[in-house]
Structure formats: structure tokens, C-alpha cells
Write an enzyme that holds these catalytic residues in place. Sequence first.
Site, mmCIF file in Angstrom:
data_model
loop_
_atom_site.group_PDB
_atom_site.id
_atom_site.type_symbol
_atom_site.label_atom_id
_atom_site.label_comp_id
_atom_site.label_asym_id
_atom_site.label_seq_id
_atom_site.Cartn_x
_atom_site.Cartn_y
_atom_site.Cartn_z
ATOM 1 N N HIS A 15 0.847 -1.190 0.178
ATOM 2 C CA HIS A 15 -0.028 -0.098 0.175
ATOM 3 C C HIS A 15 0.901 1.151 -0.135
ATOM 4 C CE1 HIS A 15 -0.389 0.745 4.573
ATOM 5 N NE2 HIS A 15 0.809 0.580 4.432
ATOM 6 N N CYS A 34 5.207 5.218 5.055
ATOM 7 C CA CYS A 34 4.141 4.804 4.407
ATOM 8 C C CYS A 34 3.518 5.725 3.278
ATOM 9 C CB CYS A 34 3.164 4.476 5.276
ATOM 10 S SG CYS A 34 2.980 2.977 6.230
ATOM 11 N N HIS A 40 5.153 -0.291 -0.689
ATOM 12 C CA HIS A 40 5.630 -1.024 0.260
ATOM 13 C C HIS A 40 4.614 -1.919 0.966
ATOM 14 C CE1 HIS A 40 3.774 1.971 3.012
ATOM 15 N NE2 HIS A 40 3.922 1.037 3.859
ATOM 16 N N HIS A 42 3.131 -5.030 3.774
ATOM 17 C CA HIS A 42 3.130 -5.325 5.148
ATOM 18 C C HIS A 42 2.489 -6.859 5.226
ATOM 19 C CE1 HIS A 42 3.483 -1.537 7.199
ATOM 20 N NE2 HIS A 42 2.587 -1.082 6.203
ATOM 21 N N HIS A 81 -1.095 -10.579 -1.630
ATOM 22 C CA HIS A 81 -0.277 -10.312 -2.774
ATOM 23 C C HIS A 81 -0.874 -9.086 -3.659
ATOM 24 C CE1 HIS A 81 2.041 -13.678 -1.105
ATOM 25 N NE2 HIS A 81 2.810 -13.295 -1.865
ATOM 26 N N GLU A 125 -1.325 -4.576 11.541
ATOM 27 C CA GLU A 125 -0.401 -4.263 10.438
ATOM 28 C C GLU A 125 1.099 -4.347 10.834
ATOM 29 O OE1 GLU A 125 -1.129 -0.478 7.687
ATOM 30 O OE2 GLU A 125 0.146 0.243 9.174
HETATM 31 NI NI NI Z 1 2.496 1.119 5.413
#
Ligand code: NI
Length: 136
Positions: A15, A34, A40, A42, A81, A125
Amino acid sequence: MRVTVNRKAHFNAAHRLYNNEWTDARNASVFGKCANPNYHGHNYDLIVSVTGEINPDTGFVMDMKVLKKLIREDIEEQFDHKNLNEEVKEFKTLNPTAENISVVIWNKLRNKIDQNLDLSVTLYETPRNFVTYNGG
Ligand code: NI
């Protein structure tokens, strides 16, 4: 006698958090790493909790086979994914924060679970950062 049953699930997803009405500098200031334009990932851990009366015929609050299948088909297969911003329609215009992801997951599951049962979603997260939504 109300009992809560819980099912754990997992998905990996990418995200980017940003508000497109803000400058890059403000996005970087609020969202930190972020806000990285290149996205990137998680490792999200999900706990779905269902609370209700025990059915005297089965001894179950809810058949866990049914819950497992619901989570796999409606959440894991949709999110795993994936780039959440680009590939999951709910996040085309909604920032994919843990808060918003948990609300989207709750909404996807709510109509598929008996209305007599309460539903709560906890989304990790990171191992230390997690949010809970129960429809309130
Ligand atoms: Ni993030």
C-alpha cells in the site's frame, strides 16, 4: 451464554498512504515511510471474532469451516499479494490505513454472517500496531 469464537488469517499486501489534496511534504510528514510513492508491503494478520449464543443442536456459535471459507474467499483471496491502492476497488478513493482496511473487511463479512451474531475484526499491520472494528 454468549461465547466468542475467533479465526486467524493472514495476507501480504502493498500500500501507499497519502492524501492527494496535500503536498508531498505534508504527506511525508503525516504518513512517513508509508507515503513512499513506490509502495511497500506489510504482513497483515487478521483476527475475525464472532460472538453469540451456543446453538444447542451443534454446540457451535458458528461453524468454523464456514467462517474459514468466508475469510479465505472474501478477504485473503481478494487482498493477498495485491497492491491495495491499485487492485482493490474499495481503496481507489480510500486511504488503505489499518483502520480503513479493518472497516472494509468488516463490511465484506457482515452480510454473510448470521445477524444474530456480533462481528469484530482485529487487523495487525505490524506485530505491535493493530486496530479493532466492531461496527460501532
Ligand atoms: Ni505502510
